[in-house]
Scaffold this motif. Structure first.
Motif, PDB file in Angstrom:
ATOM      1  N   ILE A 232      -0.372  -2.135   0.107  1.00 32.32           N
ATOM      2  CA  ILE A 232       0.615  -1.384   1.054  1.00 32.32           C
ATOM      3  C   ILE A 232       0.743  -1.806   2.118  1.00 32.32           C
ATOM      4  O   ILE A 232       1.963  -2.076   2.997  1.00 32.32           O
ATOM      5  CB  ILE A 232       0.436   0.124   1.125  1.00 32.32           C
ATOM      6  CG1 ILE A 232       0.755   0.938  -0.415  1.00 32.32           C
ATOM      7  CG2 ILE A 232       1.217   1.058   1.975  1.00 32.32           C
ATOM      8  CD1 ILE A 232      -0.120   2.215  -0.462  1.00 32.32           C
ATOM      9  N   SER A 233      -0.341  -2.329   2.848  1.00 33.79           N
ATOM     10  CA  SER A 233      -0.534  -2.943   4.206  1.00 33.79           C
ATOM     11  C   SER A 233       0.288  -4.216   4.341  1.00 33.79           C
ATOM     12  O   SER A 233       0.724  -4.705   5.262  1.00 33.79           O
ATOM     13  CB  SER A 233      -1.923  -2.879   4.815  1.00 33.79           C
ATOM     14  OG  SER A 233      -2.422  -3.975   4.081  1.00 33.79           O
ATOM     15  N   SER A 234       0.560  -4.818   3.137  1.00 33.02           N
ATOM     16  CA  SER A 234       1.156  -6.424   3.190  1.00 33.02           C
ATOM     17  C   SER A 234       2.371  -6.272   2.657  1.00 33.02           C
ATOM     18  O   SER A 234       2.932  -7.280   2.274  1.00 33.02           O
ATOM     19  CB  SER A 234       0.076  -7.302   2.403  1.00 33.02           C
ATOM     20  OG  SER A 234       0.071  -6.823   1.195  1.00 33.02           O
ATOM     21  N   ASP A 235       3.015  -4.963   2.478  1.00 33.67           N
ATOM     22  CA  ASP A 235       4.019  -4.768   1.545  1.00 33.67           C
ATOM     23  C   ASP A 235       5.284  -5.275   2.682  1.00 33.67           C
ATOM     24  O   ASP A 235       5.362  -5.272   3.808  1.00 33.67           O
ATOM     25  CB  ASP A 235       4.281  -3.515   1.120  1.00 33.67           C
ATOM     26  CG  ASP A 235       5.351  -3.223  -0.022  1.00 33.67           C
ATOM     27  OD1 ASP A 235       5.874  -4.388  -0.550  1.00 33.67           O
ATOM     28  OD2 ASP A 235       5.330  -2.149  -0.394  1.00 33.67           O
ATOM     29  N   SER A 236       6.528  -5.266   1.970  1.00 32.95           N
ATOM     30  CA  SER A 236       7.882  -5.653   2.586  1.00 32.95           C
ATOM     31  C   SER A 236       8.557  -4.537   2.445  1.00 32.95           C
ATOM     32  O   SER A 236       8.797  -4.238   1.466  1.00 32.95           O
ATOM     33  CB  SER A 236       8.336  -6.685   2.327  1.00 32.95           C
ATOM     34  OG  SER A 236       8.454  -7.942   3.069  1.00 32.95           O
ATOM     35  N   PRO A 237       9.146  -3.796   3.243  1.00 28.61           N
ATOM     36  CA  PRO A 237       9.234  -3.968   5.021  1.00 28.61           C
ATOM     37  C   PRO A 237       7.698  -3.688   5.246  1.00 28.61           C
ATOM     38  O   PRO A 237       7.052  -2.798   4.551  1.00 28.61           O
ATOM     39  CB  PRO A 237      10.115  -3.217   5.167  1.00 28.61           C
ATOM     40  CG  PRO A 237      10.477  -2.064   4.401  1.00 28.61           C
ATOM     41  CD  PRO A 237      10.104  -2.688   3.068  1.00 28.61           C
ATOM     42  N   SER A 238       7.039  -4.309   6.583  1.00 28.30           N
ATOM     43  CA  SER A 238       5.962  -3.752   6.853  1.00 28.30           C
ATOM     44  C   SER A 238       5.841  -2.291   7.307  1.00 28.30           C
ATOM     45  O   SER A 238       6.880  -1.649   7.523  1.00 28.30           O
ATOM     46  CB  SER A 238       5.513  -4.738   8.400  1.00 28.30           C
ATOM     47  OG  SER A 238       5.584  -5.779   8.074  1.00 28.30           O
ATOM     48  N   PRO A 239       4.617  -1.768   6.961  1.00 30.05           N
ATOM     49  CA  PRO A 239       4.450  -0.301   7.412  1.00 30.05           C
ATOM     50  C   PRO A 239       4.675   0.013   8.826  1.00 30.05           C
ATOM     51  O   PRO A 239       4.539  -0.889   9.718  1.00 30.05           O
ATOM     52  CB  PRO A 239       3.062   0.158   7.027  1.00 30.05           C
ATOM     53  CG  PRO A 239       2.685  -1.181   6.469  1.00 30.05           C
ATOM     54  CD  PRO A 239       3.370  -2.205   6.375  1.00 30.05           C
ATOM     55  N   THR A 240       5.274   1.356   9.127  1.00 31.78           N
ATOM     56  CA  THR A 240       5.308   1.582  10.442  1.00 31.78           C
ATOM     57  C   THR A 240       4.097   1.815  11.107  1.00 31.78           C
ATOM     58  O   THR A 240       2.941   1.612  10.488  1.00 31.78           O
ATOM     59  CB  THR A 240       5.971   3.020  10.494  1.00 31.78           C
ATOM     60  OG1 THR A 240       4.997   3.966  10.040  1.00 31.78           O
ATOM     61  CG2 THR A 240       7.338   3.015   9.859  1.00 31.78           C
TER      62      THR A 240
ATOM     63  N   GLN B 177       1.918   4.762   9.766  1.00 26.94           N
ATOM     64  CA  GLN B 177       1.456   4.145   8.466  1.00 26.94           C
ATOM     65  C   GLN B 177       0.339   3.288   8.511  1.00 26.94           C
ATOM     66  O   GLN B 177      -0.583   3.294   7.805  1.00 26.94           O
ATOM     67  CB  GLN B 177       2.815   3.711   7.503  1.00 26.94           C
ATOM     68  CG  GLN B 177       3.897   4.796   7.141  1.00 26.94           C
ATOM     69  CD  GLN B 177       5.012   4.084   6.629  1.00 26.94           C
ATOM     70  OE1 GLN B 177       5.360   3.156   6.753  1.00 26.94           O
ATOM     71  NE2 GLN B 177       5.624   5.063   5.775  1.00 26.94           N
ATOM     72  N   ALA B 178       0.898   2.306   9.190  1.00 32.53           N
ATOM     73  CA  ALA B 178      -0.377   1.271   9.486  1.00 32.53           C
ATOM     74  C   ALA B 178      -1.890   1.901  10.028  1.00 32.53           C
ATOM     75  O   ALA B 178      -2.883   1.441   9.455  1.00 32.53           O
ATOM     76  CB  ALA B 178      -0.100   0.053  10.336  1.00 32.53           C
ATOM     77  N   ALA B 179      -1.747   2.737  10.571  1.00 30.57           N
ATOM     78  CA  ALA B 179      -2.867   3.379  11.186  1.00 30.57           C
ATOM     79  C   ALA B 179      -3.668   4.295  10.114  1.00 30.57           C
ATOM     80  O   ALA B 179      -4.746   4.190   9.991  1.00 30.57           O
ATOM     81  CB  ALA B 179      -2.548   4.386  12.384  1.00 30.57           C
ATOM     82  N   SER B 180      -2.861   4.827   9.128  1.00 29.23           N
ATOM     83  CA  SER B 180      -3.318   5.698   8.149  1.00 29.23           C
ATOM     84  C   SER B 180      -3.872   4.669   7.216  1.00 29.23           C
ATOM     85  O   SER B 180      -5.060   4.832   6.298  1.00 29.23           O
ATOM     86  CB  SER B 180      -2.296   6.451   7.253  1.00 29.23           C
ATOM     87  OG  SER B 180      -1.711   7.278   8.295  1.00 29.23           O
ATOM     88  N   ILE B 181      -3.268   3.543   6.920  1.00 33.96           N
ATOM     89  CA  ILE B 181      -3.797   2.622   5.748  1.00 33.96           C
ATOM     90  C   ILE B 181      -5.009   1.984   6.390  1.00 33.96           C
ATOM     91  O   ILE B 181      -5.950   1.934   5.498  1.00 33.96           O
ATOM     92  CB  ILE B 181      -2.650   1.447   5.657  1.00 33.96           C
ATOM     93  CG1 ILE B 181      -1.473   2.141   5.035  1.00 33.96           C
ATOM     94  CG2 ILE B 181      -3.399   0.402   4.854  1.00 33.96           C
ATOM     95  CD1 ILE B 181      -0.298   1.148   4.888  1.00 33.96           C
ATOM     96  N   ASP B 182      -5.162   1.628   7.621  1.00 37.08           N
ATOM     97  CA  ASP B 182      -6.501   1.355   8.268  1.00 37.08           C
ATOM     98  C   ASP B 182      -7.584   2.372   8.367  1.00 37.08           C
ATOM     99  O   ASP B 182      -8.706   1.814   7.887  1.00 37.08           O
ATOM    100  CB  ASP B 182      -6.122   0.873   9.815  1.00 37.08           C
ATOM    101  CG  ASP B 182      -5.410  -0.334  10.016  1.00 37.08           C
ATOM    102  OD1 ASP B 182      -5.363  -1.083   9.091  1.00 37.08           O
ATOM    103  OD2 ASP B 182      -5.057  -0.636  11.173  1.00 37.08           O
TER     104      ASP B 182
END
Length: 180
Positions: free
Chosen positions: A122-130, A133-138
């Protein structure tokens, strides 16, 4: 007769024959019986004595009450048997615990690897996460890697306890260890 003072006259008579043959007897256990019927376990010790011409004059004998020691010996034997049983039960429980830890660690690792893999996808998906979303993935990745590290440590402990962990010497930076 000497033998009549004991619960086993044959064994008492054997003690006399033994002292006459070997010239002494040491710590020969007999059970003496008093006139009132009370019994006492004794340690019988005896030796022969002779006159100047080396003619047998008699036997000097002494008996020491060892009833309490016999009771203590029996109690210790029973205690040792109980300790062996308890040790066996503890070893069995420890083995079951190690098996459980190993099994549970493997069971937890499989779904955790899937969670970490999907979070990485999900973190490397296109389009990039918002950014949110990136904070949640982290957070998912950070917690997942931490949990995986704990599971690996549990597996290491289970392997150490079972004696299956192999160790190897490797150079280590003392400064890094101290900082950590």
């Amino acid at each position: 007769p000497f033998k009549n003072y004991f619960t086993d006259p044959g064994r008492a008579e054997a003690a006399i024959k033994l002292v006459l043959r070997d010239k002494k007897v040491t710590n020969y256990e007999l059970t003496a019986r008093a006139r009132d019927g009370k019994t006492t376990v004794v340690s019988y010790n005896a030796t022969t004595f002779y006159d100047r011409d080396r003619k047998l004059q008699g036997v000097v004998a002494a008996a020491r009450d060892i009833t309490e020691r016999i009771h203590l010996d029996h109690a210790m034997q029973e205690q040792n048997i109980e300790l062996k049983r308890a040790r066996g039960a503890a070893d069995k429980a420890n083995l079951a615990k190690s098996d459980f830890l190993s099994s549970m660690s493997h069971e937890l690792r499989s779904p955790l690897n899937a969670i970490l893999g999907f979070a990485q996808l999900i973190s490397s998906d296109s389009p990039s996460p918002t950014p949110s979303q990136a904070a949640s993935i982290d957070q998912i990745l950070h917690a997942g890697w931490y949990l995986l590290e704990l599971i690996n440590e549990i597996l290491d402990l289970a392997q150490i306890e079972s004696g299956r962990l192999s160790l190897s010497s490797e150079p280590t930076s003392l400064a890094e260890v101290m900082v950590e």
